[in-house]
Design an enzyme around this catalytic site. Sequence first.
Site, short mmCIF file in Angstrom:
data_model
loop_
_atom_site.label_atom_id
_atom_site.label_comp_id
_atom_site.label_asym_id
_atom_site.label_seq_id
_atom_site.Cartn_x
_atom_site.Cartn_y
_atom_site.Cartn_z
N GLU A 23 8.64 17.54 -25.47
CA GLU A 23 7.81 17.69 -24.20
C GLU A 23 8.35 19.08 -23.80
OE1 GLU A 23 5.47 16.10 -23.06
OE2 GLU A 23 5.60 13.97 -22.82
N ARG B 43 -3.72 21.48 -14.90
CA ARG B 43 -2.82 20.62 -15.03
C ARG B 43 -3.06 19.81 -16.53
NH1 ARG B 43 0.36 15.92 -11.42
NH2 ARG B 43 1.35 15.05 -13.12
N ASN C 25 -1.02 18.66 -21.04
CA ASN C 25 -1.29 17.50 -22.12
C ASN C 25 -1.30 18.09 -23.70
OD1 ASN C 25 -2.03 14.62 -21.62
ND2 ASN C 25 -2.60 15.42 -19.86
N GLU D 121 -5.18 17.17 -11.49
CA GLU D 121 -5.86 17.23 -12.81
C GLU D 121 -7.23 17.67 -12.94
OE1 GLU D 121 -3.60 15.51 -16.13
OE2 GLU D 121 -5.57 15.70 -17.27
N LYS E 245 2.49 11.22 -11.65
CA LYS E 245 1.75 10.49 -12.33
C LYS E 245 2.31 9.12 -12.53
CE LYS E 245 -1.20 13.73 -15.16
NZ LYS E 245 -1.58 14.10 -16.34
N HIS F 190 -1.32 10.32 -27.98
CA HIS F 190 -1.80 8.75 -27.29
C HIS F 190 -2.46 8.07 -28.28
CE1 HIS F 190 -1.44 10.57 -22.85
NE2 HIS F 190 -0.14 10.35 -23.51
N ARG G 145 0.84 -1.32 0.09
CA ARG G 145 0.04 -0.07 -0.15
C ARG G 145 0.79 1.16 0.15
NH1 ARG G 145 -3.39 -2.98 3.68
NH2 ARG G 145 -4.99 -4.04 2.55
N HIS H 127 7.00 8.51 -27.39
CA HIS H 127 6.07 9.38 -26.93
C HIS H 127 6.11 10.74 -27.37
CE1 HIS H 127 3.20 10.83 -23.98
NE2 HIS H 127 4.12 11.61 -23.39
N HIS I 19 -1.24 15.67 -26.61
CA HIS I 19 -1.27 14.46 -26.10
C HIS I 19 -2.32 13.59 -26.51
CE1 HIS I 19 2.31 15.60 -23.76
NE2 HIS I 19 2.65 14.56 -23.13
N LYS J 255 6.45 22.79 -14.27
CA LYS J 255 5.67 21.73 -13.99
C LYS J 255 5.29 21.79 -12.61
CE LYS J 255 4.70 16.93 -14.46
NZ LYS J 255 4.76 15.68 -15.24
P1 NAD Z 1 11.86 5.36 -22.37
O1 NAD Z 1 11.78 5.19 -20.82
O2 NAD Z 1 11.43 4.37 -23.13
O3 NAD Z 1 13.55 5.60 -22.52
C1 NAD Z 1 13.93 5.72 -23.73
C2 NAD Z 1 15.14 5.05 -24.05
O4 NAD Z 1 16.33 5.39 -23.98
C3 NAD Z 1 14.87 3.64 -23.58
O5 NAD Z 1 15.24 2.64 -24.46
C4 NAD Z 1 15.77 3.50 -22.31
O6 NAD Z 1 16.47 2.48 -22.17
C5 NAD Z 1 16.99 4.65 -23.13
N1 NAD Z 1 17.71 5.27 -22.18
C6 NAD Z 1 17.17 5.88 -21.03
N2 NAD Z 1 18.00 6.63 -20.55
C7 NAD Z 1 19.27 6.47 -21.17
C8 NAD Z 1 20.79 6.99 -21.21
N3 NAD Z 1 20.75 8.08 -20.43
N4 NAD Z 1 21.48 6.69 -22.12
C9 NAD Z 1 21.09 5.79 -22.96
N5 NAD Z 1 19.91 5.25 -23.27
C10 NAD Z 1 18.92 5.54 -22.26
O7 NAD Z 1 11.23 6.61 -22.86
P2 NAD Z 1 11.14 8.20 -22.26
O8 NAD Z 1 10.77 9.09 -23.26
O9 NAD Z 1 12.03 8.57 -21.27
O10 NAD Z 1 9.55 8.35 -21.39
C11 NAD Z 1 8.40 7.84 -22.18
C12 NAD Z 1 7.33 7.38 -21.40
O11 NAD Z 1 7.12 8.34 -20.18
C13 NAD Z 1 6.19 7.30 -21.81
O12 NAD Z 1 5.39 5.81 -21.51
C14 NAD Z 1 5.05 8.45 -21.45
O13 NAD Z 1 3.88 7.89 -21.31
C15 NAD Z 1 5.71 8.48 -20.17
N6 NAD Z 1 5.59 9.88 -19.64
C16 NAD Z 1 5.06 10.00 -18.37
C17 NAD Z 1 4.71 11.39 -17.92
C18 NAD Z 1 4.38 11.48 -16.33
O14 NAD Z 1 3.90 12.53 -16.04
N7 NAD Z 1 4.44 10.39 -15.70
C19 NAD Z 1 4.82 12.37 -18.63
C20 NAD Z 1 5.52 12.17 -19.80
C21 NAD Z 1 5.50 11.06 -20.32
N1 GLY Z 2 2.84 14.83 -18.33
C1 GLY Z 2 1.63 15.59 -18.11
C2 GLY Z 2 1.50 15.55 -16.54
O1 GLY Z 2 2.20 15.30 -15.78
O2 GLY Z 2 0.24 16.08 -16.03
#
Ligand code: NAD
Ligand code: GLY
Length: 357
Positions: free
Chosen positions: A182, A238, A242, A234, A140, A249, A118, A262, A245, A224
């Site tokens: 982003e 917030r 998006n 949100e 998130k 998405h 939890r 993404h 997005h 942010k």
């Molecule tokens: P990812 O986590 O897939 O990383 C991208 C690639 O880079 C992967 O292959 C990873 O192994 C590699 N990598 C990471 N760091 C590295 C480094 N320093 N050197 C070499 N390789 C490296 O993708 P991302 O773009 O970081 O994240 C996308 C995800 O984030 C999506 O799922 C999206 O929905 C999510 N997201 C979440 C939020 C949130 O608020 N929680 C906001 C925006 C995006």
């Molecule tokens: N990435 C959008 C949010 O965190 O609200």
Amino acid sequence: MKTLNVELGERSYPILIGVGLMQDVELLKEHIPGQQILIVCNETIAPLHAQPLLDALSDRRVELLNLPDGEKFKNLETLNLIFTKLLELGFDRSCTLVALGGGVVGDVCGYAAASYQRGVNFVQVPTTLLAQVDSSVGGKTGINHQMGKNMIGAFYQPQSVLVDIATLGTLPDRELRAGIGEVIKYGFGLDLDFLEWLEQNMQALLDRDHQALTYAVEQSCAIKARVVAADERESGQRALLNLGHTYGHAIETHTGYSSWLHGEAVGAGMVMAADLAMAEGMIDKATADRCRNMVERCGLPTAPPKDMDSERFLALMARDKKTLQNNLRLVLMTGPGKSVCTSKFSHKNLTQLIDNY
Ligand code: NAD
Ligand code: GLY
């Protein structure tokens, strides 16, 4: 090093941003709590960046778990790998999960931290630009379902976010560009000064200039942190984070989370949002062109995949979490650096826009 704070009462936490911060043993010890620590990473990142953390925390019980790498593994099976590992290790509710990686590792690890016994301690150590400017901040967490992106998850804030700009040195170019997608959304959707700075400094970002990257991360996190402090769950502003997005998405779900990154989907989504805002008379052509140029300059796609017809596109968009009582809501620009989240747009214009693409 710069410290920003996300002000959320007793759940407030710092974002530490600096170059080489992973080499600062005392800082890592101070900001990562607990005696039982599981570093959640993946097979690509761990060989590059896990050792400093493992060394710094070696006076505690510290373990490493590598998840499979990729958006297509942001699912229930991967989440369960974390729970199984924690149970095998016999970790209790005082343990700490450290997400070392990009947004995929961060989102899955955060959801595991929110639900294991939890809720346990959670620290974000983001290693992609996208994670440093966005996903590691704001709480998130979650996973995808094959029918919809980020459909299962929880709001769960970390205890701290440790951003080492130097980790971006090993990031592939395509991932860097996706992260800039982003960053652009903050400028276009929320902050004209930052938008102008981005227009002047795009090349420095693409060249990985440390000063430019640090500034972009600091500004993005500051925007942010302000938005999240005002609207953590949100219910209002917030949603402006998006921008692009809802279209993005839909593209990611359509392509099975495997061919578009993404940030790439968000890039095309922002251009579509600008075009719709122009069709609605909310912005002029010069502003829409400004958005397209910027997305183009950082090498991101400016249109969705050709095989998506408007029926499929609209059906996927309708699943967006901003949709309320069958009312699709979209973030639309009202000027450079300004946007609204609204259901007041012409569905005919939207359908026509997708058909035109
Ligand atoms: P990812 O986590 O897939 O990383 C991208 C690639 O880079 C992967 O292959 C990873 O192994 C590699 N990598 C990471 N760091 C590295 C480094 N320093 N050197 C070499 N390789 C490296 O993708 P991302 O773009 O970081 O994240 C996308 C995800 O984030 C999506 O799922 C999206 O929905 C999510 N997201 C979440 C939020 C949130 O608020 N929680 C906001 C925006 C995006
Ligand atoms: N990435 C959008 C949010 O965190 O609200």
